[in-house]
Design a protein around this motif. Structure first.
Motif, short mmCIF file in Angstrom:
data_model
loop_
_atom_site.label_atom_id
_atom_site.label_comp_id
_atom_site.label_asym_id
_atom_site.label_seq_id
_atom_site.Cartn_x
_atom_site.Cartn_y
_atom_site.Cartn_z
N UNK A 155 0.85 -1.14 -0.01
CA UNK A 155 0.02 -0.04 -0.11
C UNK A 155 0.75 1.16 -0.13
N UNK A 156 0.56 2.10 -0.63
CA UNK A 156 1.10 3.54 -0.73
C UNK A 156 0.26 4.55 -0.64
N UNK A 157 0.13 5.52 0.38
CA UNK A 157 -0.68 6.65 0.76
C UNK A 157 -0.03 8.00 0.34
N UNK A 158 -0.66 8.44 -0.78
CA UNK A 158 -0.29 9.69 -1.11
C UNK A 158 -1.18 10.96 -0.38
N UNK A 159 -0.49 11.38 0.62
CA UNK A 159 -1.22 12.28 1.62
C UNK A 159 -1.68 13.52 1.03
N UNK A 202 6.03 7.62 6.35
CA UNK A 202 7.28 6.45 6.60
C UNK A 202 6.81 5.30 6.28
N UNK A 203 7.49 4.28 6.46
CA UNK A 203 7.03 2.56 6.05
C UNK A 203 6.70 1.85 7.42
N UNK A 204 5.48 1.47 7.29
CA UNK A 204 5.16 0.79 8.53
C UNK A 204 4.37 -0.65 7.71
N UNK A 291 3.02 -3.92 3.89
CA UNK A 291 3.54 -2.60 3.92
C UNK A 291 2.75 -1.65 3.71
N UNK A 292 2.60 -0.27 4.56
CA UNK A 292 1.83 0.83 4.35
C UNK A 292 2.91 2.06 4.20
N UNK A 293 3.18 2.36 3.04
CA UNK A 293 4.15 3.48 2.80
C UNK A 293 3.38 4.90 2.81
N UNK A 294 3.79 5.84 3.57
CA UNK A 294 2.91 7.08 3.59
C UNK A 294 3.97 7.85 3.14
N UNK A 295 3.56 8.91 2.20
CA UNK A 295 4.25 9.78 1.69
C UNK A 295 3.78 11.09 1.40
N UNK A 296 4.41 12.22 1.31
CA UNK A 296 3.66 13.53 1.14
C UNK A 296 3.17 13.45 -0.36
N UNK A 297 4.03 12.94 -1.30
CA UNK A 297 3.44 12.82 -2.57
C UNK A 297 3.97 11.47 -3.18
#
Length: 424
Positions: A155-159, A202-204, A291-297
């Motif tokens: 998973x990648x979250x584009x905040x 980050x990477x969770x 994995x849940x990767x949360x990034x600004x973009x």
């Protein structure tokens, strides 16, 4: 005419009740979303599909002057999702347009709380941007570089875009599966401390699943905040603890029963999906692995670019492994940042002293690195490498699941944290 007025008043009344929910964030100026003032077309055809497809189609129809299509689509959407606040807002606007022109969403609701209207406009903008910028079909995410053998999805979250992207492990290459609208913290991202109402970057890893019955038992009436269930992620991770970030309870979870979707920034730090989207995503979550990767973009790369980036990061780990195996202490220590910290709290000076002392007693060493995953997350492109480490030498054998955090240090990636991996 009496029936039309009745339903118009009902739409406005229901919307007013929905807008009495607590404010999500301070008021901000929002770009107008209606750019025309068309006349009403009494005949229209509803767009079918997902609620997101329908809400975007309704807004597009209003902009294009196809008011009948907009009305039919909004009515069908409300029948499908009766607690969708943005749909009710469009409904009220459509009735108001029979008398006056409007230039923005919410213009048809007199005296509505401005901050609630701004929240709904932000949601509309986020969904419209997704329509205008769909995931590129021939590209892959720069944040997902290697899966471990048991990781089926990432998973990648584009905040900044209020989107969650799901990727499948397709023989080691991330393949796009789906994306969903999400809510993040009231005050945005870069969580630093308990209660700051921010979502961490980050990477969770997903490490648990709390079903709705479990939430009801634990939280009582407050459990409805989490909708169909919650999937906790591993905040604070090793890097968060290293840098003194505090807080807990960052989850992927659903939405309250009285609303289909929450505004883009409305949570206390969690990543929130609609209940239907959360249930669909849940089918792909592996406890202790996903994995849940949360990034600004998030960033997209062509496949050759992605392969080059992956090879570059794999080479970092290989150079570290090779120097250690050769007992080349200096080359090995050159891989570490001056700000390094181990999981036992050792700084670089103490780490160097220990490794130098240990290597003196070694006649030979062999280090095997297998089943490695590589993800890049956070605001500073931190590389998180997790792998099985098999260490053997003339006087010691050790096996463990290891994790290294690498950070760009003056143009070169250096290790800033090393230790045991508890998940992933």
């Amino acid at each position: 005419m009496t029936r039309t007025l009745h339903w118009g008043k009902l739409a406005v009344s229901l919307l007013a009740l929905l807008l009495l929910a607590p404010s999500a964030q301070p008021r901000m100026s929002v770009t107008p979303l209606y750019q025309q003032h068309p006349l009403l077309d009494p005949v229209g055809k509803a767009t079918d599909g997902s609620p997101e497809r329908m809400i975007v189609a309704a807004i597009d129809a209003i902009r294009a002057g196809r008011m009948g299509d907009a009305r039919a689509t909004v009515d069908a959407l409300i029948a499908k999702e009766p607690n969708y606040r943005l749909a009710w807002l469009l409904s009220a606007d459509l009735y108001a347009m029979r008398s006056i022109p409007l230039d923005n969403i919410g213009g048809g609701v007199a005296h509505a709380p401005a901050d609630r209207l701004d929240d709904l406009r932000r949601e509309a903008l986020a969904r419209l941007k997704r329509q205008d910028n769909p995931p590129p079909a021939s590209q892959v995410p720069a944040e997902v570089l290697a899966f471990s053998k048991n990781q089926k999805f990432a998973i990648v979250v584009d905040a900044s875009a209020s989107r969650l992207f799901l990727f499948e492990n397709n023989n080691g290459v991330p393949r796009y599966v789906s994306d969903s609208y999400v809510t993040v913290g009231k005050l945005g991202t870069e969580k630093l401390r308990e209660g700051d109402q921010r979502t961490p970057l980050g990477v969770y890893f997903v490490y648990n699943h709390m079903t709705r019955p479990q939430l009801d038992k634990t939280f009582g009436a407050q459990a409805d905040l989490y909708g169909v269930g919650a999937w906790p992620i591993s905040y604070p991770n090793e890097m968060d603890r290293r840098e003194g970030r505090t807080g807990h309870g960052i989850w992927l979870h659903g939405s309250p029963s009285d609303t289909y979707a929450r505004p883009p920034q409305a949570s206390n730090g969690c990543v929130v999906l609609t209940n239907p989207d959360m249930l669909q995503l849940a089918d792909h979550l592996q406890i202790g692995a996903t994995p849940v990767v949360i990034v600004p973009q998030m960033h997209w790369l062509s496949l050759p670019q992605w392969q080059q980036r992956r090879d570059q990061m794999q080479t970092l780990v290989e150079n570290w492994r090779n120097a250690w195996q050769k007992l080349d202490t200096q080359a090995y220590l050159n891989q570490y940042s001056k700000d390094f910290t181990s999981d036992s709290g050792q700084n670089l000076t103490r780490w160097a002293q220990q490794k130098s002392s240990v290597n003196v007693s070694k006649q030979w060493a062999r280090i095997d690195v297998t089943d490695m995953s590589l993800f890049v997350g956070g605001k500073d492109d931190t590389l998180v490498a997790t792998f099985d480490q098999d260490y053997r030498s003339n006087n010691l054998e050790n096996r463990m699941r290891k994790r290294l955090y690498w950070r760009n240090d003056g143009g070169n990636y250096k290790i800033v944290w090393e230790g045991t991996a508890s998940n992933g």
